[in-house]
Structure formats: C-alpha cells, structure tokens
Motif scaffolding. Structure first.
Motif, PDB file in Angstrom:
ATOM      1  N   MET A  82       7.840  -7.267   9.869  1.00  0.00           N
ATOM      2  CA  MET A  82       7.375  -6.401   8.790  1.00  0.00           C
ATOM      3  C   MET A  82       7.871  -6.865   7.419  1.00  0.00           C
ATOM      4  SD  MET A  82       5.482  -3.921   9.963  1.00  0.00           S
ATOM      5  CE  MET A  82       5.209  -2.635  11.194  1.00  0.00           C
ATOM      6  N   ASP A  83       8.490  -8.031   7.355  1.00  0.00           N
ATOM      7  CA  ASP A  83       9.046  -8.520   6.088  1.00  0.00           C
ATOM      8  C   ASP A  83       8.003  -8.560   4.978  1.00  0.00           C
ATOM      9  OD1 ASP A  83      11.525  -8.741   7.181  1.00  0.00           O
ATOM     10  OD2 ASP A  83      11.503 -10.927   7.397  1.00  0.00           O
ATOM     11  N   ALA A  84       6.819  -9.082   5.303  1.00  0.00           N
ATOM     12  CA  ALA A  84       5.774  -9.219   4.278  1.00  0.00           C
ATOM     13  C   ALA A  84       5.325  -7.848   3.783  1.00  0.00           C
ATOM     14  CB  ALA A  84       4.582  -9.993   4.838  1.00  0.00           C
ATOM     15  N   LEU A  85       5.223  -6.893   4.696  1.00  0.00           N
ATOM     16  CA  LEU A  85       4.812  -5.543   4.305  1.00  0.00           C
ATOM     17  C   LEU A  85       5.860  -4.897   3.414  1.00  0.00           C
ATOM     18  CD1 LEU A  85       2.951  -3.058   4.604  1.00  0.00           C
ATOM     19  CD2 LEU A  85       4.273  -2.444   6.639  1.00  0.00           C
ATOM     20  N   ARG A  86       7.125  -5.004   3.806  1.00  0.00           N
ATOM     21  CA  ARG A  86       8.189  -4.394   2.997  1.00  0.00           C
ATOM     22  C   ARG A  86       8.259  -5.017   1.617  1.00  0.00           C
ATOM     23  NH1 ARG A  86      11.196  -5.392   7.525  1.00  0.00           N
ATOM     24  NH2 ARG A  86      12.442  -6.894   6.351  1.00  0.00           N
ATOM     25  N   SER A  87       8.128  -6.336   1.553  1.00  0.00           N
ATOM     26  CA  SER A  87       8.175  -7.016   0.247  1.00  0.00           C
ATOM     27  C   SER A  87       7.018  -6.574  -0.645  1.00  0.00           C
ATOM     28  CB  SER A  87       8.140  -8.526   0.447  1.00  0.00           C
ATOM     29  OG  SER A  87       9.275  -8.983   1.146  1.00  0.00           O
ATOM     30  N   ALA A  88       5.841  -6.423  -0.049  1.00  0.00           N
ATOM     31  CA  ALA A  88       4.674  -6.002  -0.828  1.00  0.00           C
ATOM     32  C   ALA A  88       4.864  -4.591  -1.361  1.00  0.00           C
ATOM     33  CB  ALA A  88       3.420  -6.076   0.037  1.00  0.00           C
ATOM     34  N   MET A  89       5.409  -3.703  -0.531  1.00  0.00           N
ATOM     35  CA  MET A  89       5.628  -2.325  -0.988  1.00  0.00           C
ATOM     36  C   MET A  89       6.685  -2.278  -2.083  1.00  0.00           C
ATOM     37  SD  MET A  89       5.278   0.091   2.436  1.00  0.00           S
ATOM     38  CE  MET A  89       6.793  -0.541   3.168  1.00  0.00           C
ATOM     39  N   GLU A  90       7.741  -3.071  -1.953  1.00  0.00           N
ATOM     40  CA  GLU A  90       8.785  -3.096  -2.978  1.00  0.00           C
ATOM     41  C   GLU A  90       8.246  -3.604  -4.307  1.00  0.00           C
ATOM     42  OE1 GLU A  90      11.821  -5.412  -1.177  1.00  0.00           O
ATOM     43  OE2 GLU A  90      12.416  -3.842   0.255  1.00  0.00           O
ATOM     44  N   GLN A 111      11.052   5.813   2.924  1.00  0.00           N
ATOM     45  CA  GLN A 111      11.302   4.449   3.377  1.00  0.00           C
ATOM     46  C   GLN A 111      11.588   3.498   2.222  1.00  0.00           C
ATOM     47  OE1 GLN A 111      11.555   3.714   6.639  1.00  0.00           O
ATOM     48  NE2 GLN A 111      11.150   5.871   7.073  1.00  0.00           N
ATOM     49  N   ALA A 112      11.142   3.848   1.053  1.00  0.00           N
ATOM     50  CA  ALA A 112      11.396   3.032  -0.145  1.00  0.00           C
ATOM     51  C   ALA A 112      11.096   3.893  -1.371  1.00  0.00           C
ATOM     52  CB  ALA A 112      10.530   1.775  -0.153  1.00  0.00           C
ATOM     53  N   ALA A 113      11.787   3.605  -2.469  1.00  0.00           N
ATOM     54  CA  ALA A 113      11.579   4.363  -3.709  1.00  0.00           C
ATOM     55  C   ALA A 113      12.003   3.502  -4.890  1.00  0.00           C
ATOM     56  CB  ALA A 113      12.373   5.672  -3.685  1.00  0.00           C
ATOM     57  N   ASN A 114      11.453   3.809  -6.058  1.00  0.00           N
ATOM     58  CA  ASN A 114      11.818   3.036  -7.247  1.00  0.00           C
ATOM     59  C   ASN A 114      12.775   3.826  -8.139  1.00  0.00           C
ATOM     60  OD1 ASN A 114      10.220   4.903  -8.583  1.00  0.00           O
ATOM     61  ND2 ASN A 114       8.659   3.441  -9.233  1.00  0.00           N
ATOM     62  N   ARG A 115      13.125   3.254  -9.278  1.00  0.00           N
ATOM     63  CA  ARG A 115      14.106   3.887 -10.162  1.00  0.00           C
ATOM     64  C   ARG A 115      13.563   5.152 -10.808  1.00  0.00           C
ATOM     65  NH1 ARG A 115      16.100  -1.218 -13.661  1.00  0.00           N
ATOM     66  NH2 ARG A 115      13.863  -1.642 -13.511  1.00  0.00           N
ATOM     67  N   GLY A 116      12.246   5.287 -10.880  1.00  0.00           N
ATOM     68  CA  GLY A 116      11.669   6.520 -11.407  1.00  0.00           C
ATOM     69  C   GLY A 116      11.991   7.707 -10.517  1.00  0.00           C
ATOM     70  N   ILE A 117      11.973   7.489  -9.212  1.00  0.00           N
ATOM     71  CA  ILE A 117      12.344   8.545  -8.269  1.00  0.00           C
ATOM     72  C   ILE A 117      13.841   8.838  -8.375  1.00  0.00           C
ATOM     73  CG2 ILE A 117      12.648   9.051  -5.815  1.00  0.00           C
ATOM     74  CD1 ILE A 117       9.814   9.506  -6.695  1.00  0.00           C
TER      75      ILE A 117
END
Length: 257
Positions: A82-90, A111-117
C-alpha cells in the motif's frame, strides 16, 4: 446466499424481473437462487452484486454464502503493497494545506491528516487524541470539537444522518456501537442553539467552528476511490474542508508558515 440476495434486492427496491434484466438472466433463475433451488456461479454472484451496488465487504460475504472463496482481499493500510496509495494520499493532503483535510476508514478512524486538521484539534482533550483517533468521537464529544462548533445542532444532525445511511448499507455491529455512543453524547453548553449564518448565505451546510475567537466556516466534501478491488481501499474516504467564506480562507493563509 438466497436470503442475502433477497435482502439486498429489497433494500434497493428492485424486483426479480428488473434484476434479471440488468444481469442478463431470467426472473425464474433469480427466484430459484433466492429460494435455494439453484446455486449461482461465482460469475453470477459477482454480476448480481455489481448490479445491486453491494459494498465490496458485503460482496465477499455473498460469495462465502454461495460457497465460494472471497474475491476481494483486505490489506492493512500499513502493508508495503500500500506504499503507493499512502504516498498519494499524503501528497493530496499536503497539497490541500492550509485548508483542513483527512482520510478516514469505514469506522471513521483517522488514517491520515494534514496540518489544517491539526490546527482545528487545538484544545481537544488528550484522551480523544490517543490512537486510533476517531473523527466522529472527536467532533461530537463534549470535550472534543463540539463546544466550539457554533451550529452544532445542525452539524450533529448531518453527521448522524451520514452514519445512518452507512448503516443502511452495512450490517456492522462496531459501526452501530459507534453510532449509539456518539448519538448519546450530551449537548455542550449552547449546543441546542441554531446559529445565524450572518451575511454569507450558505450554498451547503457549513461547519462553523471557533478558533482563538475567530469563527471559521467550512463546507465539507467527501471523495472515495473508483472501482476499488480491496476491502480496505473501498472503505477509505478523503474529506476536505473548503473555506465557505473569504474571511476563512484569508485567516488560514495567514496562519500558514
């Protein structure tokens, strides 16, 4: 298999004849499958599931009930495949900054969030920020975001309705337990008030949340993956929060490093 198929057909309000026409079969054959007089091929099971728009996880359940092995894998998100999927989402989340965006799974675990969150989570009780972070708990808990959401009554109704629609599609005991939990949270002080939207008439229901004395207004959008071939991927959702007012956009840009 027959009982499950009939349940899904009833949920979709589709007759045996209509389903047969969509799946290039006959109403008699569909009837025989539902009564157990005929065992469908694996191809037919998948075809019926496709035309009934059955979620991927439930398609596996349908296959198992028909005597076949599950077709769709359920790969952990931290698996190397799932590396490619995680990298794309990030990259997607980072590119959306300074506006908030996150990725949740079928149980609304983040599962993932940015600095805005991260910015919006300031002041949330530390106990709610322990992994796994759950977006519904964080939003509706009295020690979470709830006290700062100015139109909490409307936003809470929106979130609970979203969960109810999901429960109508999935027979998930954990999701039902989460719904029962968050719907039972007491309203925060002022949470039963209906907020005024001011001079900006909303084109969709906004989430109006206070941040250091400034009220920010966001419109939420949710994106899912097209034609998922994995149970995990099928249940991921990317939620982005668009500034609903020019003032909100300016405020966030000024906060950005």
């Amino acid at each position: 298999m027959g009982t499950l198929l009939r349940e899904w057909r009833d949920r979709r309000r589709i007759s045996q004849l209509e389903l047969a026409l969509r799946a290039d079969s006959s109403a008699r054959h569909i009837s025989f499958i539902e009564t157990g007089r005929s065992r469908p091929s694996q191809e037919m099971v998948l075809r019926l599931a496709e035309h009934l728009d059955i979620p991927v996880r439930e398609r596996n359940a349908l296959l198992i009930a028909a005597g076949y092995a599950p077709t769709f894998p359920e790969t952990p998100l931290d698996d190397p495949s799932m590396d490619a999927l995680r990298s794309a989402m990030e990259r997607l989340l980072t590119g959306y900054e300074p506006f908030p965006a996150l990725v949740v799974d079928g149980m609304y675990n983040v599962q993932a969030a940015n600095r805005g969150i991260t910015m919006l989570l300031e002041g949330v009780a530390p106990s709610l920020l322990q992994p796994p972070l759950n977006a519904m708990r964080i939003t509706m808990h009295p020690e979470g975001l709830a006290p700062r959401i100015r139109n909490y009554l409307e936003w809470r109704a929106h979130l609970l309705s979203q969960m109810e629609r999901q429960l109508a599609l999935l027979r998930s005991s954990p999701l039902r337990a989460l719904y029962d939990e968050v719907s039972g949270y007491p309203l925060p002080p002022g949470g039963d008030e209906v907020a005024a939207f001011g001079e900006h008439a909303p084109f969709a229901l906004p989430m109006m949340i206070e941040h250091h004395g400034t009220v920010l207004s966001f419109i939420s959008t949710i994106a899912t993956f097209n034609t998922p071939m994995d149970v995990t991927v099928s249940e991921l959702a990317v939620e982005t929060f668009l500034p609903a007012t020019p003032e909100t956009a300016t405020y966030l840009r000024n906060l950005a490093p």
